[in-house]
Scaffold this motif. Structure first.
Motif, short mmCIF file in Angstrom:
data_model
loop_
_atom_site.label_atom_id
_atom_site.label_comp_id
_atom_site.label_asym_id
_atom_site.label_seq_id
_atom_site.Cartn_x
_atom_site.Cartn_y
_atom_site.Cartn_z
N VAL A 93 0.85 -1.19 0.00
CA VAL A 93 0.00 0.00 0.00
C VAL A 93 0.89 1.23 0.00
N SER A 94 0.48 2.23 -0.77
CA SER A 94 1.28 3.45 -0.86
C SER A 94 0.39 4.67 -0.95
N THR A 95 0.71 5.67 -0.15
CA THR A 95 0.08 6.98 -0.28
C THR A 95 1.08 7.90 -0.96
N ARG A 96 0.68 8.49 -2.04
CA ARG A 96 1.55 9.38 -2.80
C ARG A 96 0.79 10.66 -3.15
N PRO A 97 1.50 11.76 -3.32
CA PRO A 97 0.82 12.98 -3.79
C PRO A 97 0.18 12.76 -5.15
N ARG A 98 -0.79 13.56 -5.49
CA ARG A 98 -1.45 13.44 -6.78
C ARG A 98 -0.45 13.64 -7.92
N GLY A 99 -0.61 12.81 -8.93
CA GLY A 99 0.27 12.91 -10.08
C GLY A 99 1.49 12.04 -10.00
N VAL A 100 1.75 11.45 -8.84
CA VAL A 100 2.91 10.57 -8.68
C VAL A 100 2.43 9.12 -8.80
N PRO A 101 2.93 8.36 -9.77
CA PRO A 101 2.48 6.98 -9.94
C PRO A 101 2.89 6.10 -8.77
N THR A 102 2.07 5.10 -8.47
CA THR A 102 2.32 4.19 -7.35
C THR A 102 2.85 2.84 -7.81
N SER A 103 3.21 2.73 -9.09
CA SER A 103 3.76 1.50 -9.68
C SER A 103 2.88 0.30 -9.35
N SER A 104 3.44 -0.71 -8.72
CA SER A 104 2.70 -1.94 -8.48
C SER A 104 1.93 -1.93 -7.17
N ARG A 105 2.02 -0.85 -6.40
CA ARG A 105 1.33 -0.78 -5.12
C ARG A 105 -0.09 -0.26 -5.30
N VAL A 106 -0.91 -0.48 -4.29
CA VAL A 106 -2.30 -0.05 -4.36
C VAL A 106 -2.52 1.12 -3.41
N PRO A 107 -3.46 2.01 -3.69
CA PRO A 107 -3.75 3.11 -2.78
C PRO A 107 -4.55 2.63 -1.58
N PRO A 108 -4.55 3.39 -0.49
CA PRO A 108 -5.32 2.97 0.69
C PRO A 108 -6.81 2.77 0.41
N SER A 109 -7.36 3.49 -0.56
CA SER A 109 -8.78 3.36 -0.87
C SER A 109 -9.15 1.98 -1.41
N ALA A 110 -8.15 1.22 -1.90
CA ALA A 110 -8.43 -0.10 -2.47
C ALA A 110 -8.24 -1.23 -1.47
N VAL A 111 -7.69 -0.93 -0.29
CA VAL A 111 -7.32 -2.00 0.64
C VAL A 111 -8.54 -2.73 1.18
N SER A 112 -9.58 -2.01 1.56
CA SER A 112 -10.76 -2.65 2.14
C SER A 112 -11.37 -3.66 1.18
N GLU A 113 -11.43 -3.33 -0.10
CA GLU A 113 -12.00 -4.25 -1.08
C GLU A 113 -11.11 -5.49 -1.23
N ILE A 114 -9.79 -5.30 -1.22
CA ILE A 114 -8.87 -6.43 -1.39
C ILE A 114 -8.99 -7.41 -0.23
N ILE A 115 -8.95 -6.90 1.00
CA ILE A 115 -8.98 -7.80 2.14
C ILE A 115 -10.37 -8.41 2.36
N SER A 116 -11.41 -7.77 1.79
CA SER A 116 -12.74 -8.38 1.88
C SER A 116 -12.89 -9.57 0.93
N LYS A 117 -12.07 -9.59 -0.15
CA LYS A 117 -12.15 -10.68 -1.13
C LYS A 117 -11.12 -11.78 -0.85
N HIS A 118 -10.11 -11.46 -0.06
CA HIS A 118 -9.07 -12.46 0.21
C HIS A 118 -9.26 -13.00 1.64
N PRO A 119 -9.42 -14.31 1.79
CA PRO A 119 -9.67 -14.86 3.14
C PRO A 119 -8.43 -14.96 4.01
#
Length: 298
Positions: A93-119
């Protein structure tokens, strides 16, 4: 005409050979088309050696991939469709300023969905907290680590966290085996003490920590064997008290003076000092007699 003569003069053997060649070409074309359809339908072939591996090995491969790449593996074929859900989760997970790519990491806004789908379980959690908006994430990060997906976390790497976020993450990751903390500022006080019953390897790089909090951190590591410390923005003294520690690597490239006190470490076998640019900046004190097997200064 010569062409009619050649046609008329073909022997039965030549006609038989030509017919066999045409049939072989048709069969080859049909086999290629069949293989293409098999790949499209997700059916593995003899040439797909990776997909023929056991699920446990494929799960290990997926757990070593970056988060985004691991999440894309179900589209490879029917064979891979269920593997991401059963493979140990590698969450970056990575928090970056706007306009800065996060490469292979995911933003904090996507974490809840990921952990809800992965047991679960989870192999690794990496959290880079750089950029605006990271200050209000400490409660959210604690809730992530209490989810079933991260309940048995093995590796933790946290970077650029503020004191409340760092404390929340450390208190919620009691099952970790290895931890790396870099470019962080520890809180001035941690009460009650932390409890890492399985932590074997601890890496601290470019951190700010008080002498008392450093002592509490080591006191909470009940199975610690390897400690790496580098470029502390710390007080003048660091006390090491650990009944299990076997290896210490200490790097100090700053011109500020620091004192490393080995107060009680009966199992310590190796002490390595690296990048100590000035001899008068680092002082080593041993308060209890130890049996050294390896000591080096570079």
């Amino acid at each position: 005409p010569p062409s009619r003569f050649r046609l008329a003069c073909r022997s039965p053997a030549m006609e038989k050979e030509e017919t066999a060649g045409t049939a072989a070409a048709a069969e080859s074309h049909g086999s290629a088309a069949k293989r293409a359809r098999s790949v499209d339908c997700g059916v593995t072939t003899a040439d797909d050696f990776i997909s023929r591996l056991p699920d446990a090995i494929l799960g290990t491969i997926i757990s070593l991939l970056p988060t985004k790449d691991g999440g894309r593996t179900p589209v490879l074929s029917h064979r891979w469709r269920h593997l991401w859900h059963s493979a140990p989760l590698n969450l970056e997970v990575s928090t970056r300023p706007r306009g800065v790519p996060t490469s292979s990491r995911v933003p904090p806004s996507a974490v809840s969905e990921i952990i809800s789908k992965h047991p679960g379980p989870a192999r690794r959690f990496y959290f880079l907290c750089r950029g605006a908006g990271a200050g209000g994430l400490h409660a959210q990060a604690a809730s992530w680590l209490h989810s079933p997906a991260l309940a048995h976390l093995e590796e933790l790497h946290i970077s650029n966290a503020n004191p409340p976020l760092l404390e929340s993450v450390l208190r919620s990751a009691s099952t970790i085996l290895a931890a790396k903390i870099d470019h962080c500022k520890f809180p001035f006080e941690i009460v009650p003490p932390m409890n890492f019953r399985n932590l074997n390897k601890l890496t601290l790089f470019n951190i700010s920590i008080s002498e008392e909090v450093f002592h509490r951190l080591l006191s909470g590591c009940h199975a610690l064997e390897s400690l790496y410390m580098a470029d502390f923005r710390a007080p003048g003294r660091l006390r090491v008290i650990s009944p299990t520690i076997r290896s210490i690597i200490f790097r100090h490239s700053s011109s500020k003076k620091v004192e490393l006190v080995i107060e009680d470490a009966p199992c310590l076998l190796r002490l390595l000092l690296t990048d100590c640019n000035r001899d008068d900046c680092v002082t080593i004190r041993v308060l209890r007699r130890l049996i050294w097997r390896y000591w080096a200064l570079s």
